[in-house]
Design an enzyme around this catalytic site. Sequence first.
Site, PDB file in Angstrom:
ATOM      1  N   LYS A  22       0.919  -1.069   0.010  1.00  0.00           N
ATOM      2  CA  LYS A  22       0.070   0.074   0.100  1.00  0.00           C
ATOM      3  C   LYS A  22       0.858   1.157  -0.040  1.00  0.00           C
ATOM      4  O   LYS A  22       0.661   2.235  -0.673  1.00  0.00           O
ATOM      5  CB  LYS A  22      -0.869  -0.003   1.204  1.00  0.00           C
ATOM      6  CG  LYS A  22      -1.503   1.316   1.472  1.00  0.00           C
ATOM      7  CD  LYS A  22      -2.554   1.287   2.699  1.00  0.00           C
ATOM      8  CE  LYS A  22      -1.762   1.648   3.944  1.00  0.00           C
ATOM      9  NZ  LYS A  22      -1.594   3.216   4.080  1.00  0.00           N
ATOM     10  N   ASN A  23       1.614   1.221   0.766  1.00  0.00           N
ATOM     11  CA  ASN A  23       2.659   2.585   1.109  1.00  0.00           C
ATOM     12  C   ASN A  23       3.478   2.811   0.051  1.00  0.00           C
ATOM     13  O   ASN A  23       3.976   3.910  -0.172  1.00  0.00           O
ATOM     14  CB  ASN A  23       3.182   2.424   2.338  1.00  0.00           C
ATOM     15  CG  ASN A  23       2.371   2.725   3.554  1.00  0.00           C
ATOM     16  OD1 ASN A  23       1.168   2.876   3.184  1.00  0.00           O
ATOM     17  ND2 ASN A  23       2.718   2.526   5.057  1.00  0.00           N
ATOM     18  N   CYS A 116      -6.379   7.650   8.936  1.00  0.00           N
ATOM     19  CA  CYS A 116      -6.579   6.722  10.316  1.00  0.00           C
ATOM     20  C   CYS A 116      -6.446   7.831  11.423  1.00  0.00           C
ATOM     21  O   CYS A 116      -5.550   8.758  11.556  1.00  0.00           O
ATOM     22  CB  CYS A 116      -5.624   5.674  10.146  1.00  0.00           C
ATOM     23  SG  CYS A 116      -6.039   4.224   9.588  1.00  0.00           S
ATOM     24  N   ARG A 121      -1.657  14.480  13.028  1.00  0.00           N
ATOM     25  CA  ARG A 121      -1.107  14.273  11.763  1.00  0.00           C
ATOM     26  C   ARG A 121      -0.967  15.505  10.882  1.00  0.00           C
ATOM     27  O   ARG A 121      -1.818  15.843   9.963  1.00  0.00           O
ATOM     28  CB  ARG A 121      -1.718  13.073  10.942  1.00  0.00           C
ATOM     29  CG  ARG A 121      -1.659  11.867  11.730  1.00  0.00           C
ATOM     30  CD  ARG A 121      -2.096  10.732  11.157  1.00  0.00           C
ATOM     31  NE  ARG A 121      -1.254  10.181  10.189  1.00  0.00           N
ATOM     32  CZ  ARG A 121      -1.532   9.102   9.345  1.00  0.00           C
ATOM     33  NH1 ARG A 121      -2.393   8.366   9.355  1.00  0.00           N
ATOM     34  NH2 ARG A 121      -0.305   8.588   8.653  1.00  0.00           N
ATOM     35  N   ASP A 305       3.791   0.712  12.157  1.00  0.00           N
ATOM     36  CA  ASP A 305       2.502   0.339  11.623  1.00  0.00           C
ATOM     37  C   ASP A 305       2.422  -1.135  12.230  1.00  0.00           C
ATOM     38  O   ASP A 305       1.321  -1.963  11.934  1.00  0.00           O
ATOM     39  CB  ASP A 305       2.591   0.058  10.112  1.00  0.00           C
ATOM     40  CG  ASP A 305       2.432   1.311   9.417  1.00  0.00           C
ATOM     41  OD1 ASP A 305       2.067   2.351  10.275  1.00  0.00           O
ATOM     42  OD2 ASP A 305       2.382   1.581   8.089  1.00  0.00           O
ATOM     43  N   ARG A 397      -8.954  -0.806   4.308  1.00  0.00           N
ATOM     44  CA  ARG A 397      -7.905   0.230   3.619  1.00  0.00           C
ATOM     45  C   ARG A 397      -6.493  -0.286   3.279  1.00  0.00           C
ATOM     46  O   ARG A 397      -6.018   0.050   2.262  1.00  0.00           O
ATOM     47  CB  ARG A 397      -7.791   1.198   4.746  1.00  0.00           C
ATOM     48  CG  ARG A 397      -8.921   2.026   4.974  1.00  0.00           C
ATOM     49  CD  ARG A 397      -8.732   3.117   6.018  1.00  0.00           C
ATOM     50  NE  ARG A 397      -7.839   3.967   5.263  1.00  0.00           N
ATOM     51  CZ  ARG A 397      -7.605   5.241   5.504  1.00  0.00           C
ATOM     52  NH1 ARG A 397      -8.199   5.819   6.605  1.00  0.00           N
ATOM     53  NH2 ARG A 397      -6.794   6.147   5.041  1.00  0.00           N
TER      54      ARG A 397
HETATM   55  C1  UD1 Z   1       3.668   7.134   6.446  1.00  0.00           C
HETATM   56  C2  UD1 Z   1       2.693   5.671   6.259  1.00  0.00           C
HETATM   57  C3  UD1 Z   1       2.294   5.420   7.271  1.00  0.00           C
HETATM   58  C4  UD1 Z   1       3.418   5.038   8.515  1.00  0.00           C
HETATM   59  C5  UD1 Z   1       4.314   6.350   8.672  1.00  0.00           C
HETATM   60  C6  UD1 Z   1       5.574   6.391   9.650  1.00  0.00           C
HETATM   61  C7  UD1 Z   1       1.858   5.964   3.792  1.00  0.00           C
HETATM   62  C8  UD1 Z   1       0.713   6.181   3.122  1.00  0.00           C
HETATM   63  N1  UD1 Z   1       1.715   5.983   5.136  1.00  0.00           N
HETATM   64  O1  UD1 Z   1       2.709   7.959   6.940  1.00  0.00           O
HETATM   65  O2  UD1 Z   1       1.519   4.030   7.461  1.00  0.00           O
HETATM   66  O3  UD1 Z   1       3.053   4.490   9.662  1.00  0.00           O
HETATM   67  O4  UD1 Z   1       4.402   6.740   7.300  1.00  0.00           O
HETATM   68  O5  UD1 Z   1       6.412   5.254   8.942  1.00  0.00           O
HETATM   69  O6  UD1 Z   1       3.103   5.907   3.454  1.00  0.00           O
HETATM   70  N2  UD1 Z   1       4.404  14.972  11.114  1.00  0.00           N
HETATM   71  C9  UD1 Z   1       4.381  16.317  11.382  1.00  0.00           C
HETATM   72  N3  UD1 Z   1       4.196  17.109  10.501  1.00  0.00           N
HETATM   73  C10 UD1 Z   1       4.197  16.984   9.200  1.00  0.00           C
HETATM   74  C11 UD1 Z   1       4.709  15.676   8.797  1.00  0.00           C
HETATM   75  C12 UD1 Z   1       4.580  14.637   9.721  1.00  0.00           C
HETATM   76  O7  UD1 Z   1       4.453  16.524  12.464  1.00  0.00           O
HETATM   77  O8  UD1 Z   1       3.923  17.928   8.161  1.00  0.00           O
HETATM   78  C13 UD1 Z   1       4.594  14.093  12.046  1.00  0.00           C
HETATM   79  C14 UD1 Z   1       3.433  12.976  12.205  1.00  0.00           C
HETATM   80  O9  UD1 Z   1       2.379  13.616  12.962  1.00  0.00           O
HETATM   81  C15 UD1 Z   1       4.086  11.786  12.912  1.00  0.00           C
HETATM   82  C16 UD1 Z   1       5.425  11.865  12.382  1.00  0.00           C
HETATM   83  O10 UD1 Z   1       5.658  13.002  11.863  1.00  0.00           O
HETATM   84  O11 UD1 Z   1       3.962  12.023  14.155  1.00  0.00           O
HETATM   85  C17 UD1 Z   1       5.674  10.874  11.112  1.00  0.00           C
HETATM   86  O12 UD1 Z   1       4.678  11.063  10.087  1.00  0.00           O
HETATM   87  P1  UD1 Z   1       5.093  10.654   8.545  1.00  0.00           P
HETATM   88  O13 UD1 Z   1       6.536  10.042   8.583  1.00  0.00           O
HETATM   89  O14 UD1 Z   1       5.016  12.079   7.745  1.00  0.00           O
HETATM   90  O15 UD1 Z   1       3.931   9.696   8.294  1.00  0.00           O
HETATM   91  P2  UD1 Z   1       3.105   9.665   6.990  1.00  0.00           P
HETATM   92  O16 UD1 Z   1       3.748  10.009   5.650  1.00  0.00           O
HETATM   93  O17 UD1 Z   1       1.726  10.315   7.249  1.00  0.00           O
END
Ligand code: UD1
Length: 419
Positions: A22-23, A116, A121, A305, A397
């Site tokens: 998925k990711n 989710c 986020r 995850d 999902r």
């Molecule tokens: C992706 C994955 C998700 C996985 C995660 C971490 C997909 C579709 N999803 O999510 O399954 O659990 O990586 O490996 O690929 N953050 C901020 N500000 C931002 C962006 C992120 O504060 O602008 C924080 C988030 O709240 C979180 C952390 O950074 O606490 C990590 O988030 P991130 O690595 O961005 O995860 P996703 O890309 O959303």
Amino acid sequence: MKYIQIKGGAPLCGEVAVQGSKNAALPVMAACLLVRGVTVLQNCPDISDVCCMCRLLQSLGAKVERCQDALRIDASHLSSCHPPQELVMRMRSSVILAGAMLGRCGEVHLHTPGGCVIGDRPIDWHIRALGQMGAEFEEDGCLVTARARRLRGGRVVLPFPSVGATENVILAAALAEGQTDICGCAMEPEIMALCAFLNGAGARTAVAGRGHIRVTGVGALRESVYRVEADRIVAGTYLIGVLAAGGSAFLKNAPVRQMASVTALAGRMGAKLSAETGGLYVERRGRLCAPGYVETGVYPGFPTDLQSPLLVALCQAEGESRLAERIFNGRLAVAEELNRMGASIRVDGCCAGMTGGSRLYGQDVTARELRGGAALVLAGICAEGITRIRGRQFIDRGYEDIVRDLRRLGADIGDKTGL
Ligand code: UD1
């Protein structure tokens, strides 16, 4: 209402093929918007998040067709840069459309994405990083408009290796002017997959060091065929299922090299594992030992995850365990449902402690997010008696058909309606 019913208490045994990731698929699908032509993505998982991304691409004017496990995405002509709110709110990863649309059209209107419920986020780092490349943002309530007359490279420093922000910058940089150095970026296998896809289409991305990816902008991307790799999280879920319930399984296509932190932990807890041609064999017959302290982390650390599925194994292992969630601050909520099934998990902020050896009992429980839902399914398999799980739509999902897969491993599990 649809629910999953499980009669638990028996080990898992058999063979199951691991679906496409998925990711990895979602950002590659967004990247197809950068190609003025047709891209074929093979081994694209048939899950609701991928369906949602198909609809998002269609809403922008791309033509998307599924033919068995492949998606054919024709982004020759786009007609909109405003994906509908209803779709964007449904899936957080719709935020990666920002980098792709800025690269292709220089404009995008996005509602603050949903996804989710696993804690805060925000998308502030995405906005700041794309801003450093020349994009201008306007916010009007939950509608964010981004425009860039021209995107230019430079040095983009991320405060934390965010997977989504890294993907957004790579997407924006692929067709940008000059060289973009992304420092402090995520190096997850899914990021490498995005780079491999882009390079196959004529982009120039390279790993320039630890947490450093360099993208040299090119004039255009070409049509290509790309195969999505197997899903390390789905493979890890089934591995942890065998660890928790006992038994043995061959996880066909499991991306073993991406799973080192998971296989090392499973080994410490008493599983026997062997990487074989075409997959991973896992067996757990004897004692299940508590590993002591575990924390989630960015790759190659233990994946956040798989934290919820792991809780199920930890609360049954012999001995005391402590687990710290380092990525998402709301990701221990499933502990409450597990405790209703007989676990004794004590949650304190982002940490959980559990005295192992808990006997789980069948219960009516509700999935509220994807990986927590998968954990409840594993708990049902380990529990004595009947477990009924509502909220199947969250599990769908990310898992093509968790009921089908676990049945292949011998579980007494089925889809029901009613409740
Ligand atoms: C992706 C994955 C998700 C996985 C995660 C971490 C997909 C579709 N999803 O999510 O399954 O659990 O990586 O490996 O690929 N953050 C901020 N500000 C931002 C962006 C992120 O504060 O602008 C924080 C988030 O709240 C979180 C952390 O950074 O606490 C990590 O988030 P991130 O690595 O961005 O995860 P996703 O890309 O959303």
